[in-house]
Enzyme design. Structure first.
Site, short mmCIF file in Angstrom:
data_model
loop_
_atom_site.label_atom_id
_atom_site.label_comp_id
_atom_site.label_asym_id
_atom_site.label_seq_id
_atom_site.Cartn_x
_atom_site.Cartn_y
_atom_site.Cartn_z
CG HIS A 47 -1.59 1.18 1.30
ND1 HIS A 47 -1.50 2.34 2.59
CD2 HIS A 47 -2.98 1.80 0.77
CE1 HIS A 47 -2.46 3.10 2.60
NE2 HIS A 47 -3.28 2.78 1.42
CD GLU A 50 -2.79 2.68 -3.56
OE1 GLU A 50 -3.51 3.64 -3.42
OE2 GLU A 50 -3.21 1.64 -2.80
CG HIS A 51 -0.22 6.06 -0.28
ND1 HIS A 51 -0.86 7.53 0.03
CD2 HIS A 51 -1.11 5.27 -0.39
CE1 HIS A 51 -1.98 7.13 0.54
NE2 HIS A 51 -2.28 5.72 0.32
CD GLU A 127 -5.00 5.18 3.43
OE1 GLU A 127 -5.93 4.44 2.88
OE2 GLU A 127 -3.88 5.54 3.07
#
Length: 419
Positions: A47, A50-51, A127
């Site tokens: 993840h 991905e950022h 997040e």
């Protein structure tokens, strides 16, 4: 509309579907590496990666990546799941080459600048904090962890804050080196797309990617368990999961129809019995999720502290009853909902591109829609009831969060089913 597939010499697969009359193209690259491909110390890195894909390459700054697509009226985004990380865009047909260029650039040329890593680390930690503050988000992570304890597929996709806080540039580049090979990538596009032209562009931009060994992930094992967390909230959030078919198992269609009939809409059994007749909740639903080697049929409801025991027990009664008297009308309705959802969703190029990538991932080919419809139509009442019987004796997982005093534990729910 015609689906065409080509495999480049390095193993990267290209799949397209031309949709006549469309003025736009949905295009993306699905990388077959997600949360379950992480080792324990890497949890959350797929993840994070991905950022970082949007934070600058050797050719474009972070702002230039965004401007490249938005200057032509398109959009670009990404997501991480447990088995896939996807990078995709939607643009007008004349800009599809630009979109492929940008996506290829972020996959092949990201620089992982240290300053940008620190900025994005802060974003991801926010997040994670937001997810932890959202009960009907965190409850599903807890359910997954209880279903698959100590396994990569059971871990949160975001990762724990303490691990995210320690990821280095070398950790990011190492994960790319391990998992971002051409044979782990599927380039999928739908809409106003020319297959041969896209293949030529893909060969030019991605053909130089070198093959690398494909690392096997740890097989899953649905073990089950429970997590009950008491907290002063307005509602008790209740989730229940049952060991279910993987997405290659023919019974996946029976599982999906069962889940739709039980809690897939306003006419479903649980919605009617628990919300409409008894008024015990605002939200209640079921769904059948699947992975390459496992699956989980999941139930969720939110209710008041004084009603959680009755709600949970009534759910068990309805699950038990469905194995005996699920009607032909209910099955027909659920089949119609599934087919309509599939066909309506595929009016969107983005949905078609995603479906094709998923089908290539699962089957190595894209089945005709008619083949999928036939599989749905082949599920009769006997198969749905049979699946319901299977759930009664299946392994179970549960997560409860909120004012849980008086809530039944997993043993009590299993006993109710067995009674």
């Amino acid at each position: 509309m015609t689906v065409e597939t080509t495999t480049l010499s390095n193993g990267l697969r290209v799949v397209t579907e031309h949709m006549p009359g469309m003025e736009s193209t949905a295009i993306g690259i699905w990388v077959l590496a997600g949360g379950r491909n992480e080792r324990t110390e890497q949890n959350g890195i797929a993840h994070f990666l991905e950022h970082m894909a949007f934070k600058g390459t050797r050719n474009r700054s972070a702002l230039q990546i965004a401007e490249s697509i938005e200057d032509v009226g398109g959009y670009i985004n990404a997501y991480t799941s447990r088995e896939v990380t996807a990078y995709y865009a939607r643009v007008l047909k004349d800009d599809s080459t630009l979109a492929l260029d940008v996506i290829s650039d972020i996959l092949m040329n990201s620089v992982f600048d240290q300053r940008e890593i620190e900025v994005e680390r802060g974003v991801i930690l926010q997040e994670i904090g937001q997810a932890l503050d959202t009960p009907d988000d965190v409850i599903f992570d807890w359910l997954q962890e209880e279903a698959y304890p100590g396994q990569p597929i059971g871990r949160t996709i975001l990762g724990p804050a303490e691990r995210v806080s320690g990821f280095s540039r070398e950790d990011l580049t190492g994960f790319v080196a391990e998992h971002y090979g051409p044979e782990q990538m599927i380039l999928s596009a739908a809409g106003a797309v020319d297959h041969d032209a896209l293949v030529a562009e893909a060969e030019r931009r991605l053909g130089g990617l070198q093959k690398r060994p494909q690392l096997a992930y740890q097989p899953s094992d649905f073990l089950g368990g429970q997590r009950i967390v008491d907290k002063s909230l307005e509602q008790v959030h209740f989730t229940l999961g049952f060991d279910s078919p993987n997405y290659r198992d023919p019974d996946i269609y029976a599982a999906q129809i069962y889940a739709t009939a039980m809690g897939g809409g306003m006419s479903s059994r649980l919605f009617q019995e628990i919300r409409e007749k008894r008024g015990m909740c605002y939200s209640i639903f079921t769904q059948a999720g699947a992975y390459s080697d496992t699956g989980m049929t999941m139930l969720y409801a939110g209710t008041g502290a004084g009603q959680i025991e009755e709600l949970a027990l009534v759910c068990m009664d309805e699950i038990k009853r469905a194995a005996e008297d699920m009607s032909e009308a209910e099955v027909n309705r659920a089949r119609s909902q599934m087919k309509a959802g599939l066909l309506m969703g595929l009016e969107s190029p983005s949905s078609r591109a995603e479906r094709m990538a998923r089908m290539i991932q699962i089957w190595g080919r894209v089945p005709e829609l008619g083949e999928t419809i036939e599989q749905i139509d082949a599920v009769d009442v006997a198969r749905v009831r049979g699946f319901g019987e299977r759930l009664i004796s299946a392994k179970m997982a549960m997560a409860l969060y909120g004012p849980v005093s008086g809530a039944p534990d997993l043993a009590a729910l299993k006993q109710r089913l067995a009674a």
